[in-house]
Design a protein around this motif. Structure first.
Motif, PDB file in Angstrom:
ATOM      1  N   ARG A   1       0.718  -1.347  -0.101  1.00 35.34           N
ATOM      2  CA  ARG A   1      -0.007   0.081  -0.005  1.00 35.34           C
ATOM      3  C   ARG A   1       0.715   1.319  -0.007  1.00 35.34           C
ATOM      4  O   ARG A   1       0.347   2.072  -0.599  1.00 35.34           O
ATOM      5  N   ARG A   2       1.906   1.212   0.713  1.00 42.59           N
ATOM      6  CA  ARG A   2       3.024   2.539   0.895  1.00 42.59           C
ATOM      7  C   ARG A   2       3.322   2.685  -0.610  1.00 42.59           C
ATOM      8  O   ARG A   2       3.503   3.817  -1.203  1.00 42.59           O
TER       9      ARG A   2
ATOM     10  N   ARG B   1       0.822   4.372  -2.687  1.00 38.91           N
ATOM     11  CA  ARG B   1       0.625   5.629  -2.385  1.00 38.91           C
ATOM     12  C   ARG B   1       1.766   6.640  -2.893  1.00 38.91           C
ATOM     13  O   ARG B   1       1.622   7.886  -3.133  1.00 38.91           O
ATOM     14  N   ARG B   2       2.624   6.048  -3.024  1.00 39.53           N
ATOM     15  CA  ARG B   2       3.936   6.886  -3.774  1.00 39.53           C
ATOM     16  C   ARG B   2       3.567   7.225  -5.144  1.00 39.53           C
ATOM     17  O   ARG B   2       3.727   8.127  -5.667  1.00 39.53           O
TER      18      ARG B   2
ATOM     19  N   VAL C   1       0.772   7.635  -6.485  1.00 38.14           N
ATOM     20  CA  VAL C   1      -0.416   8.472  -5.999  1.00 38.14           C
ATOM     21  C   VAL C   1       0.054   9.808  -5.854  1.00 38.14           C
ATOM     22  O   VAL C   1      -0.226  10.960  -6.470  1.00 38.14           O
TER      23      VAL C   1
ATOM     24  N   ALA D   1      -7.191   3.908  -1.152  1.00 38.73           N
ATOM     25  CA  ALA D   1      -5.497   4.297  -1.329  1.00 38.73           C
ATOM     26  C   ALA D   1      -5.399   5.415  -2.014  1.00 38.73           C
ATOM     27  O   ALA D   1      -4.910   6.330  -1.883  1.00 38.73           O
TER      28      ALA D   1
ATOM     29  N   ASP E   1      -7.964   8.516  -0.918  1.00 33.45           N
ATOM     30  CA  ASP E   1      -7.552   9.341   0.168  1.00 33.45           C
ATOM     31  C   ASP E   1      -6.172   9.885  -0.127  1.00 33.45           C
ATOM     32  O   ASP E   1      -5.898  10.961   0.233  1.00 33.45           O
ATOM     33  N   THR E   2      -5.246   9.329  -0.725  1.00 33.86           N
ATOM     34  CA  THR E   2      -3.703   9.981  -0.853  1.00 33.86           C
ATOM     35  C   THR E   2      -3.956  11.010  -1.681  1.00 33.86           C
ATOM     36  O   THR E   2      -3.447  12.051  -1.708  1.00 33.86           O
TER      37      THR E   2
ATOM     38  N   THR F   1      -3.211  14.808  -0.795  1.00 32.63           N
ATOM     39  CA  THR F   1      -1.775  15.531  -1.480  1.00 32.63           C
ATOM     40  C   THR F   1      -2.566  16.877  -2.354  1.00 32.63           C
ATOM     41  O   THR F   1      -1.779  17.935  -2.042  1.00 32.63           O
TER      42      THR F   1
ATOM     43  N   ARG G   1       0.958  11.838   9.100  1.00 37.55           N
ATOM     44  CA  ARG G   1       0.423  12.210   7.685  1.00 37.55           C
ATOM     45  C   ARG G   1      -0.033  13.552   8.015  1.00 37.55           C
ATOM     46  O   ARG G   1      -0.722  13.965   9.040  1.00 37.55           O
TER      47      ARG G   1
END
Length: 476
Positions: free
Chosen positions: A139-140, A143-144, A146, A375, A378-379, A383, A462
């Motif tokens: 998931r991380r 997110r990167r 995204v 994800a 949300d991200t 951002t 976050r």
């Protein structure tokens, strides 16, 4: 390539009328046309008042179906595969030869060798390949991607101080991320966005759009067979379920189209609620609701898909007091079920952390990629708001327009204005063309995620609260 023709031999065409319901077309409500497109939620409530929790409706071509409106009734259908099969070849309209090969319904309900149309052991074999492939992604790492694409999209319009968050952001972000997860060249994104949108509308060009998506994904699968990578396509091809070439391509199509449509709508609906709903403003600004909480509230109030197809009755049965005949189609009314007065008598009451909504279905066919969609939304929103903290609606709320199809309702545009930020990530001093911000050709495969740099045992912080508070305190 067109959708495979149903294998059930067609029978005689029945006389005019809707024998499945025992009612004439004029007595039924259509899930297409002016009434449905103007205000689908109002139509659902009219149907609920007229028929209760299960209502007879008409689809394109005046084909009869049942729309399930009740929350409990939806769950009953979703969790009872022995009574309500996913095999569309059981549909009596196919058996009676009433669905033409040019029908815009075919890309959605025409049988395909995918888990959506399977039951039992075959369903588990196909679903396991999709589920295991999606679970390979950290998931991380997602997110990167995204954050990277959100910054590039913001850079493309930041200097102007205004944007349309639908066309400039929500419609682009999910497909850009998905092309990376699929191991596609980045330039595939724009054309797939347009084709996927058209496909879900069920328009007259839906079949042509479906062919474009199929051809693109078939080519991708052939390339990955010759040169495997660290991506969903490669994992699907090599899974122990031993999918055929057609099964691989069709599941790529399923995940791509479904993930894009649902995530675009989730992003758009959440941003609109943030910018226009005082309840959201109060709860978020006061720290009573986090961004993930806000997403779940949107999934209750405005699920990304209003209706999903479909289930087909395996025999004569009763649902919600209605006599359902063998071969009848049932449509799952997600939006209607989520506002069922029997479970939500007070629609203004926030549902903090409650995931009992129907947005991602339930039972054996519950969406396996829902956490990836969360994800991305949300991200991406987090951002965006961190980059543009004084974001505010650029028109009056009454000027916002939505377009509806039989499957979903989509916000057409979301004009916003903001103070152009300073130079950040390549933007701010002048307008930047989106294509020019790309850092050259991307690798054909998804690299392994970079390990998180947070100290062991300490959750990574976050900036959600700060960005949300900035947005609300500036009066946006």
């Amino acid at each position: 390539m067109t959708t495979p023709e149903p294998s059930v031999p067609p029978g005689p065409v029945p006389p005019p009328g809707c024998p499945a319901h025992g009612m004439s077309p004029d007595a039924l409500r259509r899930l297409y046309g002016a009434e449905a497109e103007a205000d689908p939620q109002a139509l659902y409530e009219v149907l609920r008042k007229e028929h209760g929790q299960v209502a007879p409706v008409l689809l394109h071509g005046d084909l009869p179906a049942w729309l399930v409106l009740g929350h409990r009734e939806n769950l009953e259908v979703m969790r009872s595969p022995s009574r309500f099969s996913n095999n569309s070849r059981l549909w009596s309209m196919f058996q009676q030869g009433r669905v033409g090969q040019d029908s815009p319904l075919l890309p959605i309900v025409g049988w395909q060798p995918i888990c959506v149309f399977a039951d039992g052991a075959d369903h588990e074999r196909l679903r396991s390949a999709v589920r295991d492939g999606l679970e390979q992604f950290d998931r991380r790492g997602i997110r990167r991607y995204v954050i990277r694409y959100t910054n590039q999209l913001v850079d493309s319009f930041a200097a102007t101080g205004q944007a349309d968050l639908i066309g400039d952001f929500a419609e682009k972000l999910p497909m850009l991320v998905m092309t990376q997860l699929f191991g596609m060249p980045e330039e595939y994104g724009p054309r797939l966005v347009d084709a996927a949108l058209d496909l879900m509308k069920g328009s007259e060009t839906a079949l042509a759009s479906n062919e474009l998506v199929v051809d693109t994904l078939r080519t991708l699968a052939e390339r990955k067979k010759a040169k495997p990578g660290h991506d969903f396509t490669t994992w699907l091809i090599g899974h122990e379920a031993d999918l055929t070439d057609d099964e691989v391509m069709e599941h790529l199509r399923l995940v791509l189209v479904a993930a894009n449509e649902t995530t675009v709508n989730l992003i758009a609906n959440t941003l609109r609620m943030v910018l226009t709903d005082r309840r959201f403003r109060a709860n978020l600004a006061g720290g009573h609701m986090t961004l993930p909480d806000a997403l779940e509230q949107v999934l209750w109030d405005e699920p990304p898909l209003s209706v999903i197809t479909g289930r087909w009755a395996t025999g004569d049965t009763v649902l919600g007091g209605k006599q359902i005949s063998k071969g009848d189609m049932l449509l799952l009314g997600l939006a209607a079920g989520n506002v069922d007065p029997e479970i939500r008598p007070d629609l203004q009451k926030p549902l903090m952390g409650n995931r009992a909504h129907l947005a991602f279905s339930s039972g054996p066919h519950e969406c396996p990629g829902q956490d990836i969609g969360r994800a991305i939304a949300d991200t991406g929103i987090d951002t965006l708001l961190a980059r543009l903290p004084d974001l505010q609606l650029g028109v009056s709320e009454g000027e916002l327009r939505s377009s509806a199809t039989w499957l979903s309702q989509r916000l057409e545009s979301l004009p916003v204005r903001f103070t152009p930020p300073g130079s950040t990530g390549g933007g701010g001093k002048e307008s930047v063309n989106f294509a020019s911000t790309m850092p050259g050709p991307l690798p054909a495969t998804v690299p392994a995620p970079v390990p998180d740099a947070s100290p062991a045992g300490q959750p990574k912080k976050r900036p959600v609260a700060k960005s949300w508070r900035s947005l609300f305190h500036r009066g946006g």
